[in-house]
Scaffold this motif. Sequence first.
Motif, PDB file in Angstrom:
ATOM      1  N   UNK A 387       0.828  -1.207   0.000  1.00 43.30           N
ATOM      2  CA  UNK A 387       0.000   0.000   0.000  1.00 43.30           C
ATOM      3  C   UNK A 387       0.865   1.260   0.000  1.00 43.30           C
ATOM      4  N   UNK A 388       2.030   1.155   0.668  1.00 41.25           N
ATOM      5  CA  UNK A 388       2.921   2.317   0.724  1.00 41.25           C
ATOM      6  C   UNK A 388       3.412   2.684  -0.683  1.00 41.25           C
ATOM      7  N   UNK A 389       3.705   1.660  -1.520  1.00 40.09           N
ATOM      8  CA  UNK A 389       4.161   1.961  -2.886  1.00 40.09           C
ATOM      9  C   UNK A 389       3.058   2.634  -3.676  1.00 40.09           C
ATOM     10  N   UNK A 390       1.840   2.191  -3.459  1.00 37.86           N
ATOM     11  CA  UNK A 390       0.704   2.798  -4.156  1.00 37.86           C
ATOM     12  C   UNK A 390       0.603   4.287  -3.816  1.00 37.86           C
ATOM     13  N   UNK A 391       0.698   4.586  -2.532  1.00 41.86           N
ATOM     14  CA  UNK A 391       0.573   5.980  -2.099  1.00 41.86           C
ATOM     15  C   UNK A 391       1.758   6.808  -2.613  1.00 41.86           C
TER      16      UNK A 391
END
Length: 403
Positions: A387-391
Amino acid sequence: MLPLETRLVPEDFEQALAHGDVGIALQPLVNLRSGNVVRLEALARWQHPVRGQIAPATFIPLAERCGAVTSLAFHVLRQASDRLPDWRQRVPDLRVAVNICVQTMQDPLFADRLAAFLKCNGASAKWFDLEITESTFMHEPERTLQAVEEVRKLGFVVSIDDFGTGYSSLGYLATLPVNAVKIDRQFVTPMTTDHRREAIVRATIALGHDLGFEVVGEGVEDRETWELLGALGCDVAQGYHIARPMSPGDVRSWLEVWDPHLAAVRRPRLEAARRASAHGARSPRHVLVADDEPAIVEMIRDILEEYGFRVVTAANGSEALRLVEEAEPEVVLLDMNMPVLDGEGFVAAVRARGLRIPIVVMTAGSSAKRWAAELGADAYLSKPFELASLVDVTKRFATSGSG
Ligand code: C2E
Ligand code: MG
Ligand code: MG
């Protein structure tokens, strides 16, 4: 025996032709980019005194059996050329497309008869487009090729009709001296719901363009198909979505009410968007998430909205294309495998429109990187992603309301 119970025989058709019971209906072909009507296809119609209208599928074989197809072709040419000057007052470059059978193409005197026809009727070869089915080319290819060259020398435009149904080899196709290919409606009509047919249409458009042909899609029955054909770069469309075949008497008023600007549904909005950005107008910006997997879309939406981004979503490339123009997103998070228009088709359509918008490719594992490089995308996310990469990746391209 009652007339309805007797079978129609070839002589019935010959008589009908002589008695003036065979007329034409006309169906418009429209340029997908400009919305302009480029030609009208003339379709033969037999009005039988007892049986009513008889379809070409029934009477063309009869005409073939009595050797009347060439008479039919000239009958159609004559009716069209009588009316065309009137229609050309409204649309100056308008042409009429006439269907030519294999027997006619095989007739060694056909080109001479065409030349005589033009002379007697004060008509010009430039007014006409001769449609020859792909299967005709397969029947005595040498003779057909020669005939095509002869009629083109007279100035006629030639199209391959019902392309995709005739099993012609690609090698042979490359040698054909024609102006246009018409993709058969069995591929076009179901293309928005049938992935494989869409692939055939897409490949045929690319092949046709590489060989220098104009590409026509026939059998366009709804707006989705119209838009998808346009997005795939097809040049011209024909089908019930534009107009059904109409009587010659109805053509003039149809041409009067046809509005090219409304037809090219994408164009006005696209131009409005360009104008707005040229004047620096600020509209709310979004992140567009295009993925056919609802669970993934909802997951991405939840996360990004939590971080203050405005999110719009699309379940396929065609919907995404519409949203790119309507919502003007700052970035597109793009799944590659989607129905209707996939990621690759979407990127091609965006580029074809001259839109420069950051694209993040989202697909499984190592192929994400490869796709991103191939499409010239700005970034990629390998599924499943953190999720961090998405953000992080979203922040690189889009501004959030909170941050
Ligand atoms: P074609 O040349 O491929 O003509 C297109 C056919 O598709 C026409 O049928 C037209 O009415 C139909 N069509 C157009 N748009 C749509 C659509 O959106 N959905 C569907 N389902 N159909 C659509 P039509 O008039 O029954 O003609 C059938 C065939 O008969 C023609 O196919 C052509 O091969 C032949 N034909 C018609 N008129 C002539 C003629 O004067 N001479 C010769 N030799 N053949 C003709
Ligand atoms: Mg045709
Ligand atoms: Mg056709």
